[in-house]
Structures are given as structure tokens and as C-alpha cells.
Design a protein around this motif. Structure first.
Motif, PDB file in Angstrom:
ATOM      1  N   LEU A  51       0.847  -1.190   0.000  1.00  0.00           N
ATOM      2  CA  LEU A  51       0.000   0.000   0.000  1.00  0.00           C
ATOM      3  C   LEU A  51       0.879   1.236   0.000  1.00  0.00           C
ATOM      4  O   LEU A  51       1.849   1.316   0.747  1.00  0.00           O
ATOM      5  N   ILE A  52       0.534   2.192  -0.862  1.00  0.00           N
ATOM      6  CA  ILE A  52       1.257   3.459  -0.877  1.00  0.00           C
ATOM      7  C   ILE A  52       0.224   4.546  -0.636  1.00  0.00           C
ATOM      8  O   ILE A  52      -0.670   4.743  -1.442  1.00  0.00           O
ATOM      9  N   GLY A  53       0.296   5.214   0.479  1.00  0.00           N
ATOM     10  CA  GLY A  53      -0.701   6.223   0.820  1.00  0.00           C
ATOM     11  C   GLY A  53      -1.807   5.599   1.646  1.00  0.00           C
ATOM     12  O   GLY A  53      -2.097   4.422   1.510  1.00  0.00           O
ATOM     13  N   ASP A  54      -2.432   6.416   2.507  1.00  0.00           N
ATOM     14  CA  ASP A  54      -3.367   5.828   3.467  1.00  0.00           C
ATOM     15  C   ASP A  54      -4.797   5.780   2.959  1.00  0.00           C
ATOM     16  O   ASP A  54      -5.705   5.459   3.693  1.00  0.00           O
ATOM     17  N   SER A  98       0.441 -11.479   2.260  1.00  0.00           N
ATOM     18  CA  SER A  98       0.853 -10.467   3.211  1.00  0.00           C
ATOM     19  C   SER A  98       0.517  -9.093   2.660  1.00  0.00           C
ATOM     20  O   SER A  98       0.373  -8.911   1.462  1.00  0.00           O
ATOM     21  N   THR A  99       0.351  -8.154   3.563  1.00  0.00           N
ATOM     22  CA  THR A  99       0.111  -6.773   3.161  1.00  0.00           C
ATOM     23  C   THR A  99       1.052  -5.900   3.958  1.00  0.00           C
ATOM     24  O   THR A  99       1.206  -6.097   5.150  1.00  0.00           O
ATOM     25  N   LYS A 155       3.565  -1.934   3.883  1.00  0.00           N
ATOM     26  CA  LYS A 155       3.948  -0.742   3.147  1.00  0.00           C
ATOM     27  C   LYS A 155       5.469  -0.717   3.074  1.00  0.00           C
ATOM     28  O   LYS A 155       6.135  -1.556   3.662  1.00  0.00           O
TER      29      LYS A 155
END
Lengths: 418, 476
Positions: free
Chosen positions: B390-393, B417-418, B420
């Protein structure tokens, strides 16, 4: 089937409410509302994504309205400590046998209009003996409270609907063993639709071990729901030893910073058993943690289902979540469906999930056999070892001992064919 | 000749102003008949189209994907648009409209054979038709047939009739039915027994005309002991309205044959506000019919406003193997629901799934995959790995694996898996004097390495550049 249930409900909604006259008028009104809601929701079919692998409508016993109040006089066998026991007979709270330890008290039943799903709604709509238990602030019990659901012949073809709400105040610590069992006869046909709600306040700690030991031909639908507040910790362990159809819904909301949960489970299935575990864990605020281990052992022509949803909402930064689902298939006709799901809406999180399906390793079997252990015994040993991983997670030692005994009995039984 | 769009980070967003022939808007039996007549198709194909159309009318738009798809008005689309040919019987490349050649040159796809350095044969599809296929003569020498599907219908009808719709029947799903009714062109590949295709084959899809849907169909047949490496690329002009692309790809591999299918998908994805872009609803499936046959899907999904795509393998032959390697990148308001299906039917079948999802800004990236082990698939083996970054919330990354096992000897593993990009990784690289943007692109590249290494060299370089370009300015 769905229509039958609805018709049954609406023909008899008045009868249900008549039995609920001891409850407050506002509670009765809420029940009526839930009845109307259930009419809209109906019984889910296999077309619904959440019920894709379990045809729940197939064998449901629709006649929930004839809830007979037949309170048992004998204390059930599997009580860990007689200082704390809550007993339900066919879904009705048995106030004569139940014993509440110090620091625990009953409250007026919890009113709600916010339901998890259609079965939660149905449960509220027809549960005429809802119970709300409060564990007072700073209470620490050094023995577990046993909650027994005993179902007997009078429940045949009926739906049993126990409803229990447990509120745990700040800094309280308590363990629960909740089990469902039927008296003697293993061919009883009925449906259990049980709901247990937990509300954990700040810094409280709860362990909940649920064991399903009902009659072979029964249907069990159960919801364990937990709302976990700041720095509170909730541990849930679900053990299922196989019946016609069982479905365990597990819904845990980590509502505030520092909330922790671990949810584990095991099913051991044989013959035509069907078990479905559906777990949802929602991380709502930062620094919440969850950890899950679910295992399945499948023999005969059994069918196991596991769905594990992990939801990390936008504000739940710095949360951590892990989930592992392992399944052991022992026979040609057993069958497993597993769906581990991750839904992540925040970027600074650590999440992982894993799922495996396999069989006993030939090397391990050979190792044991070469030491003079019979093939059958070697298999049982390996299965037991596989299952023990989940039981090891139980923190309360007396509950752990009892769970281990039940597991061993289950393995010793002749019907556990490999 | 072409109008460049200014201030664009999508460099393929231009539009070629070329004379085209279009059919009236809307979808009816008449349009289906017109397409078929235009292509001078035999009756059996027309019947097939009509049956598919009839079936399509009974279907409703599928809702199970985690996508928000605005309602599509199927009556408001052109179903056929083709550049007008100067000479109705195009024999060689010299007779193709120079503007078309220039368009493809601009896209980096030179159709002019003499100037080509690398050994790749290209079939170029422009809106509804295939405009050119290169290196045909070289391929014919070894018996490989590589042409547009319309040409194949005319020249090798027996092959097309035998295999068309056998992997993806028209009744498979909503878009498959739609495609079967109105498909206009696509590529056809036939690799005869024992031939290792001497060149990599490639199809380049370009949507140009406004308000058109592109419905192409690709059919690849690999006979016993053959091998082919097939590449696919796609781009479209930058427009404010959404355009529909619903393709079907069917692969068939016989005993010991191997098909490697790679895609770099870079359809226009809409602007920063989520306006415009292509709806990419594709059904791709391969049948490993033969013993020890292999099919691998490698995809880099970097474009399209909405992607709905599950390249799948039916592992029918004993010992057959399926593989799926995917990088899906979403940014701005893009949505992707993509993954694979591996259906194990034969004994000792194997499948591997490696999926890497990167979601930035407000985008939504879903992996959805099914691994199904049928009771007959004794000794089946699957390994799946799905990682999300993930890039950015505001971005979302979701994983929905489905594992159905009906055979006790199967071994299935799934991992996901996840995460940043960690501060430590960034700090380490920055302390070595790299800019933040460069650091991120390096980390993302490393994250995608397992997939990129499966791509042919040329595509691999393009993919790396594409990801870098997409991530520019999206670091938040």
C-alpha cells in the motif's frame, strides 16, 4: 424452507411474545421489531457469498415457537468449578441451578436493534429468556465460569435459541468455558441458534472457550460477538467435534487503541459431518492486534469450511494481524473449502494470512511405525499432535485439561476412521 | 495527423484522426448479422454468434466482484469500427495506410519488417480489425500459422470451428457471451506438432475510435511437443468517457506442449479525478489438455479504470502445469479485481500463483483467486503467494483466495501479506544518496521481481519503466 420458517414465525409471533411477558414492554417491542426485520432478511441461501458452502436451510428445524420450559434438576457433568456455573436448558436460563461467583451479577436484558446477521435477528426475535451478566470492575476470578447449554428430547424438531450478553467492566479478568451438549440420545434432531455477546471495557481480559458437543444429527448455528475496548484483550477458542451441520460465526470488533484479540479454532470431522467457521475481525483504531490459528481434521465424507476475514479500516494504522488456517484431509471423500480474506484500507500495517491443505506426512508415519507403533496408532498420534497446537493456546489450565480430555476421547472413539 | 494531449503522464493518450468505417450504435441481432456479413463469415459462425447473443440477452451484469461499476448502456456503443482500407485487398505492408503505420511506430511497434531488430512477429489490432501481421512468411516456413482470426476463419475454417469456444463457451459469463456475439477480430496462432516457434509472437491492441467497444478474440493452439511465447500489449487514447473492452483469450495445449502468454496492459486509466478510462472485462483461460502440458500467464496490469480479469488454467492432462504471475498496479481512482483460477482435474497436476498488488492513492486493488482440486486430481500440488503493498493511506488492498479441495492427496498452500514500504528500507537507500522517488521505485521493483523475471526480456524492461512512470508523483 425459508417460507415455512417465515410462515411459522408469523403464525406464531404472538405466541412467542406471550411467553415473553416477563420482559419489559420496550424489550417486547424490540422483539417484535426483530421479527419484522427477520421477515425481510430471510434465511440465506447458497447464493449468498457468506453461505456459499453451507446449505443451512436444508435441515433447519423451524418450530422454534414451542419453547418448552423444562428445567433440569441435576447439575451437568462437565462443570469445572461449582462456584461459577450458568445453565441453560433448551435455551431457557435455569436460575435454580446456576451459581454466580462474587463480582458477577445479572442485569436487565440487553436491548439492541443492531444485529450481526439474519440468525442473530431471529435469535433476538424469539429468545424468551435473554440473559445479561455483568462482571464488576476489578473482579479477577481464579476459576473459570462454566456456561452449559443442555438440550434434551423435548427440543426435537425445534429451534433452541439461548441468548447471552456478558459485560466485562474495567480491569476485570475472567475465563469462560461454554459448551453445548445434548442429553444421551445422539439421534436427536433439532437446531440450536445461539448468540453470545461480549462487551469488554478498558483493560479487561476475557478468555472464551466454546465447545460444540451436540447430538450427531443436530444443527448448530452459533454467534460469538465481541466488542473490545481500549487495551482490553479477548481470546476466543472454538472447538467442534462434528455434527450434521455446524456454523460458527465469530465477529470481533477491536474498537479502540491497544485492543488485542486472538481467535483460534479446531474442528475434527468424520462421516458426513459438516462444519463451517466464519470469522471476521475488524481493526477499527490504531495499534490493534489480532492473531488467529484455525485447524481442521477431516475424515470420512466430511466437509469443512473456513472463512476468515480480516478487516483493517482506514484509521487502524500500525495494526498487526496474522491468520493461519491448516487442514488435514485423511480420507478420499473428505472435502475442504477455505477462504482466508484480507481487506486492508490503511497503509502502515502488517498483515499476513496463510492457508494449507495437506495430508499426514509419509515420513512421519514411517518414523513412528519403525519404532514399533501400529499404523493406526501412528496416524492417531500425528493427528493428535496436529490438533494439540490449538489446545495449547488455551490459557486457563483447568479448561485446557478438560479440552484435552475431550479431544482424546474423541480420538479414542471407534468411529474416528482414518 | 494526431492530436497530442498536453500535460499528460499517459504517453499513449493521443488519438489518430483516420477515416473509419463504423456501424450504427447499439446492439441488436441486426448488428451481429452485419458484423458477420462484413467479415464474410460462414453460416456456422453466424449461428454461433446469434446463439451467444440470444443467451447474452438473458443474463444480468455480474455483481460478485468488489468493484463499483457504473451502469453501462450497451445500446450507446459502437460495436464495429475499422480504419478504411485504401485498397480492399491489402496484400503487403506497403499498401497499409501510412497514418496507421505511423501510429504504431509512435507506440513503439514498428510494423515495417526490414527495420525490425528483435525477432518478434506482430499482429496489430486497431479498433475492431487486425491491420497487419508481420513475419508471416518466416513463420509459414515452419508451419506456424499466425494471422488475424478473421483471416483464419477464411483460410483454416476447420481449425477455428474445432476449437473456437471450447475453452470459454459463450455461456461462460456475461462478457464472454457479449464477446462471442460481437467479436470483430483478434489473433489466431497454430503451432504444429514438434515445432518450437522460432519467433516470439505478439499482438498489439489499440483502441482509437470514440464510444466504441473493443471485442477481440484470441485463439492459440499448441500441438504435441510444441512451444510458443506470446506477448500482448494494449493502449488507448485519453478521453473523458469510459470505454468498454471485453476480450476472450483461449489457449489449448496438447501433450508436452507449452504456451507462455505475457501481457502488459496499459489501457488509459482515467485522469487524476477518476474521469474516463477503459473498462477492461476480460475472460482468459487455457486448457492443458495433454499430458505434461504447460500454460503460464504472466501479466502486468497497470492501466484501465476498472479491471475484471482472471486468467485461468484447466489442468486436464496428467502432469500438466499451470502458472500465474501477476503484478497489478492501481493508482488515482483505478479499481482492479483480478486473479486466477486453477482447476486441477488430471493426476499430479501442478500450479503456481504469484501475485503482487500495489495500490496507491484512492485506488482499490483486489486479488481473487480460486484453487480447485477435483476428486480425480490425485497428487495435485498448488503454491500461491499474494503480496500487497500500500502506498498512501487512502488506498485499499484486499485478498480473496478460494481454496476448494476434494482430494485427500492434494497439497495446497496459500500465503499472503500486506505491508507498506518500511521506513528502514527507505532510510537505508536514502542514506546512500538516492532520491526518495528512486528509492521507492527500486523497492517496488524488488517487490515485483518474482513476476518480472518471468517476462520476456523486452517486456520486462518495458514493465519496469511502466511501473516507474505510474508511480511518479503518486508518492504520498
Amino acid at each position: 424452507m425459508q417460507e415455512i420458517i417465515q410462515v411459522e414465525l408469523f403464525k406464531n409471533s404472538e405466541a412467542v411474545l406471550k411467553k415473553a411477558v416477563h420482559l419489559s414492554p420496550s424489550y417486547q417491542a424490540a422483539m417484535k421489531n426483530a421479527q419484522l426485520n427477520f421477515k425481510i432478511l430471510g434465511i440465506p441461501s447458497k447464493k449468498s457469498e457468506d453461505w456459499k458452502y453451507t446449505n443451512i436451510a436444508k435441515n433447519l428445524s423451524p418450530r422454534f415457537y414451542e419453547q418448552k420450559v423444562s428445567l433440569n434438576q441435576d447439575v451437568p457433568k462437565l462443570i469445572i468449578d461449582k462456584r461459577g456455573m450458568i445453565i441453560f436448558n433448551n435455551g431457557i436460563f435455569n436460575q435454580f441451578l446456576s451459581v454466580l461467583p462474587e463480582g458477577c451479577e445479572l442485569e436487565s436484558p440487553e436491548l439492541t436493534s443492531d444485529f450481526y446477521d439474519t440468525f442473530d435477528t431471529l435469535n433476538f426475535a424469539v429468545a424468551i429468556s435473554p440473559l445479561t451478566l455483568k462482571i464488576k470492575k476489578n473482579t479477577t476470578l481464579d476459576f473459570p465460569i462454566t456456561i452449559v447449554h443442555l438440550i434434551d428430547e423435548t427440543a426435537v424438531n425445534k429451534m433452541v435459541s439461548p441468548r447471552l450478553t456478558i459485560k466485562v467492566e474495567d480491569h476485570a479478568q475472567v475465563s469462560f468455558l461454554e459448551y453445548f451438549t445434548s442429553s444421551n440420545n445422539s439421534t436427536l434432531q433439532y437446531t440450536t441458534n445461539a448468540v453470545t455477546h461480549f462487551f469488554l471495557k478498558q483493560n479487561s481480559k476475557v478468555e472464551h472457550v466454546k465447545i460444540q458437543l451436540e447430538a450427531q444429527s443436530a444443527i448448530h448455528i452459533g454467534l460469538t460477538n465481541a466488542n473490545v475496548a481500549r487495551d482490553a484483550s479477548f481470546q476466543s477458542i472454538t472447538l467442534d467435534f462434528g455434527i450434521l451441520t455446524s456454523r460458527h460465526n465469530l465477529n470481533i470488533d477491536l474498537n479502540d487503541t491497544g485492543a488485542i484479540t486472538s481467535a483460534h479454532g479446531l474442528f475434527v470431522l468424520k462421516k458426513l459431518d459438516h462444519a463451517d467457521i466464519f470469522s471476521t475481525i475488524s481493526h477499527k483504531l490504531p495499534q490493534t492486534t489480532s492473531d488467529q490459528l484455525f485447524k481442521g481434521i477431516l475424515g470420512g465424507e466430511s466437509h469443512g469450511v473456513f472463512t476468515g476475514k480480516i478487516l483493517i479500516l482506514k484509521d487502524a494504522q500500525k495494526s498487526a494481524s496474522s491468520q493461519l488456517n491448516k487442514n488435514l484431509i485423511l480420507s478420499k471423500k473428505a472435502h475442504i473449502d477455505t477462504r482466508p480474506q484480507l481487506l486492508v484500507h490503511a497503509d502502515d500495517v502488517k498483515c499476513s494470512h496463510g492457508a494449507t491443505v495437506g495430508q499426514l506426512s509419509k515420513e512421519e508415519e514411517f518414523y513412528l511405525e519403525s519404532r514399533g507403533i501400529s499404523a493406526e496408532r501412528a496416524k492417531k498420534m500425528l493427528c493428535l499432535g496436529f490438533a494439540m497446537d490449538v489446545l495449547q493456546k488455551i490459557e486457563n489450565s483447568s479448561i485446557k485439561l478438560m479440552a484435552e480430555k475431550l479431544l482424546l476421547d474423541n480420538f479414542q472413539g471407534n468411529d474416528f476412521e482414518i | 495527423m494526431s492530436t497530442d494531449v498536453l500535460n499528460s503522464d499517459y504517453k499513449y493518450g493521443f488519438f489518430t484522426d483516420i477515416e473509419t468505417e463504423v456501424f450504427p450504435k447499439g446492439l441488436s441481432e441486426e448488428i451481429v448479422r452485419m458484423i458477420s456479413a462484413k467479415k464474410e463469415e460462414p453460416d456456422w459462425l453466424l449461428d454461433y454468434r446469434l446463439k451467444a447473443f440470444k443467451h447474452w440477452k438473458t443474463l444480468a451484469h455480474p455483481k460478485w466482484a468488489k468493484l463499483t461499476i457504473p451502469e453501462i448502456d450497451y445500446e450507446d456503443l459502437y460495436y464495429y469500427s475499422a480504419p478504411k482500407k485504401k485498397n480492399p485487398t491489402v496484400g503487403s505492408l506497403d499498401e497499409i495506410d501510412p497514418e496507421l503505420l505511423a501510429t504504431f511506430a509512435k507506440l513503439g511497434i514498428p510494423l515495417n519488417e526490414q527495420k525490425r531488430i528483435s525477432g518478434v512477429a506482430v499482429d496489430a489490432v486497431f479498433d475492431s480489425v487486425s491491420v497487419a501481421t508481420t513475419h508471416k512468411a518466416d513463420l509459414e516456413k515452419v508451419g506456424v500459422i499466425f494471422c488475424s482470426i478473421s483471416e483464419a476463419v477464411k483460410e483454416r475454417p476447420e481449425l477455428v470451428k474445432k476449437y473456437l469456444g471450447t475453452v470459454v463457451p459463450y455461456s461462460d459469463n456475461f462478457y464472454a457471451a457479449l464477446n462471442a456475439a460481437v467479436f470483430s477480430d483478434g489473433s489466431f496462432v497454430y503451432i504444429p506438432k514438434g515445432v518450437r516457434c522460432p519467433l516470439d509472437l505478439s499482438t498489439y491492441f489499440r483502441i482509437n475510435a470514440k464510444e466504441t467497444g473493443q471485442f477481440e478474440r484470441t485463439l492459440i493452439i499448441a500441438e504435441e511437443n510444441s512451444f510458443v511465447n506470446y506477448l500482448e500489449g494494449c493502449t488507448a487514447p485519453q478521453r473523458d468517457e469510459n470505454q468498454l473492452h471485453a476480450a476472450i483469450v483461449e489457449l489449448i495445449a496438447f501433450d508436452n506442449a507449452e504456451i507462455k502468454y505475457s501481457t502488459v496492459q496499459n489501457w488509459y486509466a482515467g485522469d487524476k479525478k477518476g474521469l474516463g478510462g477503459i473498462y477492461n472485462f476480460v475472460t482468459k483461460r487455457g486448457n492443458c489438455v495433454g499430458v505434461n502440458s504447460k500454460i503460464s500467464w504472466t501479466q502486468v496490469e497497470a492501466g484501465s479504470a476498472i479491471t475484471w480479469k482472471y486468467p485461468s488454467c484447466n489442468l486436464i492432462g496428467d502432469g500438466s502445469e499451470g502458472a500465474f504471475y501477476s503484478v497489478a498496479l492501481t493508482n488515482n481512482f483505478m479499481q482492479a479485481d483480478t486473479g486466477t483460477k486453477m482447476i486441477h482435474i488430471g493426476k499430479n497436476t501442478k500450479s503456481t500463483i504469484i501475485s503482487k498488488g500495489i495500490s496507491a492513492e484512492q485506488s482499490e486493488n483486489n486479488y481473487r483467486g480460486l484453487v480447485k482440486i477435483m476428486p480425480s486430481a490425485t497428487g495435485a500440488r498448488n503454491y500461491s503467494q499474494c503480496d500487497s503493498m500500500l502506498i498512501g493511506d487512502k488506498a485499499q488492498a484486499n485478498t480473496f483466495p478460494y481454496i476448494d479441495v476434494k482430494n485427500s492427496s492434494a497439497i495446497v498452500e496459500h500465503e499472503a501479506s500486506t505491508s507498506k514500504i518500511s521506513e528502514e528500507q527507505l532510510f537505508y537507500l536514502k542514506s546512500r544518496g538516492l532520491s526518495e522517488e528512486k528509492c521507492i521505485s527500486m523497492i517496488v521493483n524488488g517487490f515485483c521481481k518474482d513476476v518480472f523475471k518471468e517476462l520476456p526480456l523486452e517486456f520486462s524492461v518495458e514493465a519496469v519503466k511502466l511501473i516507474e512512470m505510474k508511480l511518479e508523483n503518486s508518492i504520498g
